[in-house]
Design an enzyme around this catalytic site. Structure first.
Site, mmCIF file in Angstrom:
data_model
loop_
_atom_site.group_PDB
_atom_site.id
_atom_site.type_symbol
_atom_site.label_atom_id
_atom_site.label_comp_id
_atom_site.label_asym_id
_atom_site.label_seq_id
_atom_site.Cartn_x
_atom_site.Cartn_y
_atom_site.Cartn_z
ATOM 1 N N THR A 189 0.830 -1.484 -0.172
ATOM 2 C CA THR A 189 -0.175 0.123 0.006
ATOM 3 C C THR A 189 0.855 1.206 -0.042
ATOM 4 O O THR A 189 0.231 2.541 -0.153
ATOM 5 C CB THR A 189 -0.699 0.120 1.507
ATOM 6 O OG1 THR A 189 -0.191 0.210 2.425
ATOM 7 C CG2 THR A 189 -1.747 -0.969 1.253
ATOM 8 N N CYS A 381 -14.689 3.795 -43.424
ATOM 9 C CA CYS A 381 -14.062 5.052 -43.700
ATOM 10 C C CYS A 381 -12.970 4.619 -45.055
ATOM 11 O O CYS A 381 -13.502 4.207 -46.109
ATOM 12 C CB CYS A 381 -13.535 5.844 -42.464
ATOM 13 S SG CYS A 381 -13.108 7.558 -43.230
ATOM 14 N N HIS A 507 -18.033 6.651 -39.680
ATOM 15 C CA HIS A 507 -17.543 5.780 -38.607
ATOM 16 C C HIS A 507 -18.636 5.159 -37.577
ATOM 17 O O HIS A 507 -18.998 5.796 -36.647
ATOM 18 C CB HIS A 507 -16.392 6.266 -37.685
ATOM 19 C CG HIS A 507 -15.221 6.672 -38.403
ATOM 20 N ND1 HIS A 507 -14.096 5.590 -38.430
ATOM 21 C CD2 HIS A 507 -14.486 7.755 -38.972
ATOM 22 C CE1 HIS A 507 -13.039 6.256 -39.243
ATOM 23 N NE2 HIS A 507 -13.451 7.514 -39.675
ATOM 24 N N GLU A 509 -18.721 2.706 -35.827
ATOM 25 C CA GLU A 509 -18.162 2.392 -34.388
ATOM 26 C C GLU A 509 -18.169 3.238 -33.197
ATOM 27 O O GLU A 509 -18.311 2.683 -32.172
ATOM 28 C CB GLU A 509 -16.851 1.756 -34.782
ATOM 29 C CG GLU A 509 -15.644 2.722 -34.787
ATOM 30 C CD GLU A 509 -15.398 3.140 -36.199
ATOM 31 O OE1 GLU A 509 -16.345 3.113 -37.280
ATOM 32 O OE2 GLU A 509 -14.313 3.753 -36.797
HETATM 33 N N1 GLN Z 1 -7.735 8.787 -45.095
HETATM 34 C C1 GLN Z 1 -8.931 8.684 -45.646
HETATM 35 C C2 GLN Z 1 -9.482 9.972 -45.731
HETATM 36 O O1 GLN Z 1 -8.820 11.018 -45.264
HETATM 37 C C3 GLN Z 1 -9.808 7.842 -44.662
HETATM 38 C C4 GLN Z 1 -9.722 8.311 -43.359
HETATM 39 C C5 GLN Z 1 -10.559 7.544 -42.249
HETATM 40 O O2 GLN Z 1 -10.365 6.184 -42.381
HETATM 41 N N2 GLN Z 1 -10.959 8.106 -41.117
HETATM 42 O O3 GLN Z 1 -10.552 10.292 -46.358
#
Ligand code: GLN
Length: 534
Positions: A189, A381, A507, A509
């Protein structure tokens, strides 16, 4: 008046302070309290947008287009709230703002100093979160560990915050680490005591100590911490390294942390409602059949670089009672014909986002493999762009087709710089960022996934599908199922004669949460399961 919980770190970094803060957020949310979480990052970059994933891991993008620390992704996934640009503050932002004001003459005659000018600006930015989000409780996580030179202004600012709001409306949580000495078989600790002493030396007495550790903690250890650090016994919470991050709110709740916080902050909460969360955890635990998905990227040795992708796959697999196993594939290896077996032995492929030419040809090879072998493919992307480049080269026979990001002189720039990007010279914060609308076409896979006509999704890119090639693609089997009508930009592309080959310019995600897995990921996993069946 909002109340504040400040989370600081001691002993060592990388003990999951972000996840712990996120988990505390969930405990408050479970009690019907409106909560927001802010991260204070001590580095001098204005944001992580220009930092290498090797340095920083994933760059998380908020709905309002801020490029932020990946901890914001944990926060959003745990508290199921969309945060905004006020929720990530860096020293770079604070200093450049104060210096800009000084140049304008706003402090004319004054000497600009860390205290009070920098600390006042930090306090202003902390207060802004509650104002922008209407949160009742704002959790503020200070990056780094106590004792770092860089974090001092932040610690001084949170110390002063006690005087900006009624004292009983602030709570300080210190997250430390208990090392284990193998030779004697003991947890120690002392580093925790030292880091609390360091914290006290700058005027902060923690109310709660969360002691991260890899080994079981006996009551004598927590008693010792309580005694030496002057923290209530029930407020010393051991937190053993856990295999399932989403279970941490339940562990902290069982340890009585939720109750302690609401009492201490004199909140007026509803009974904790964690039944939905518990059932999600039960589903995650029960899932045993494995779905194997390859993630083809160039930072695969560093899974933090694809944090949200990893989590989104996990959320979606849980919907089907499956457990995701990610096979990390280095796209650079595929270019040298190394590791091809890795993409040949999976139920689906994901090509995530990325920048720069290194490893791109490997991603294009992965797209070709998925198309020719009818393996489910989800492009995010850059992964959408590589899918289009592959299609142009091998289906449309446009030899040398590329993105102008990778070859400015390509005879076929099927992916090209967006018009509004052409005059931009500054690197930081200048991409197409944040939420944009996407109109979905009926009868498409995307429409089937979302079950609606219009969605909004988060972006971070400079290049786009080149509309000059649109009809050629469409006539030869690619469907543009998502469009941004206002700017005439392609948002989703999918291959018609394929079980699931879909790429999004955005994106997805970033908005997947355990409580609401993202529809495109769910649809993708569904396709992976079908692909796996004999
Ligand atoms: N490099 C690519 C662009 O700028 C894809 C970008 C990314 O995948 N976030 O369009």
């Amino acid at each position: 008046m909002p109340k504040y919980i400040f989370c600081t770190g001691g002993v060592v970094s990388s003990v999951g302070k972000g996840v712990t803060a996120a988990a505390i957020g969930r405990l408050l949310k479970a009690r019907g309290i409106r909560v927001a979480i802010q991260k204070l990052d001590p580095y001098l970059n204005v944001d992580p947008g220009t930092m290498s994933p090797y340095q920083h891991g994933e760059v998380f993008v908020t709905a309002d287009g801020a490029e932020t620390d990946l901890d914001l992704g944990h926060y959003e996934r745990f508290i199921d709230e969309s945060l905004n640009r006020t929720c990530n503050v860096t020293s770079g932002q604070v200093y450049s703002y104060v210096i800009e004001k000084e140049r304008r003459g706003d402090f004319l005659g004054g000497t600009i100093q860390v205290v009070p000018h920098i600390t006042n600006e930090i306090k202003r930015r902390i207060a802004l979160v509650a104002h922008e989000t209407q949160a009742e409780v704002v959790l503020v996580e200070v990056g780094g560990t106590v004792g770092d030179i860089e974090s001092q202004p932040f610690l001084e600012a949170i110390r002063q915050m006690r005087m900006s709001v009624p004292r009983e409306d602030t709570l300080f949580i210190h997250i430390t680490y208990l090392p284990y000495i193998m030779a004697t078989g003991e947890l120690k600790t002392k580093p925790t005591q030292h880091s609390v002493r360091e914290l006290r030396s700058i005027g902060i007495q923690p109310h709660v100590i969360i002691a991260r550790t890899d080994y079981p903690v006996t009551p004598d250890i927590t008693n010792k911490i309580s005694l030496f650090c002057d923290v209530d016994q029930e407020a010393v919470i051991p937190l053993i390294t856990h295999d399932l991050l989403y279970e941490i709110p339940l562990i902290l709740e069982n340890a009585g942390l939720g109750k302690y916080i609401v009492q201490r902050l004199k909140l007026n909460p509803a009974e904790p409602e964690l039944s939905q969360w518990k059932s999600i955890i039960a589903n995650m635990r029960a899932a045993n059949e494995v779905i194997r998905v390859a993630v083809v990227g160039k930072y695969v040795e560093l899974h933090d670089a694809y944090m949200s992708v990893k989590e989104a796959l996990f959320h979606a697999a849980t919907v089907f009672g499956k457990r995701i196993e990610i096979v990390w594939v280095n796209s650079g290896d595929l270019e040298k014909a190394i590791g091809n077996d890795k993409i040949e032995n999976v139920d689906g492929l994901v090509v995530p986002g990325g920048f720069g030419y290194r490893g791109v040809e490997g991603k294009i090879l992965a797209a070709r493999y998925a198309r020719e072998n009818r393996v489910p493919y989800l492009g995010l992307c850059l992964g959408m762009q590589t899918m289009c480049i592959e299609f142009a080269r091998n289906v449309l026979n446009l030899s040398g087709a590329n993105s102008s990001e990778f070859n400015e002189g390509t005879p076929h720039p099927v992916i090209d710089l967006m018009l509004e990007q052409r005059s931009i010279t500054e690197m930081g914060g200048t991409m197409r960022l944040g939420l944009y609308e996407c109109q979905l076409s009926e009868g498409s896979i995307a429409h089937q996934a979302y079950q609606t006509d219009q969605v909004q999704e988060r972006h971070r890119h400079r290049f786009e599908f080149n509309n000059r090639y649109r009809s050629r693609f469409a006539e030869n089997g690619m469907r543009f199922s998502g469009m941004n009508i206002k700017n005439n930009l392609i948002e989703i592309a999918e291959i018609i004669d394929h079980p699931f080959m879909l790429g999004s310019q955005f994106h997805p995600e970033f908005t997947s949460r355990p409580t609401s897995p993202h529809p495109l990921f769910v649809q993708f996993i569904d396709a992976c399961i079908k692909h796996k069946l004999p």
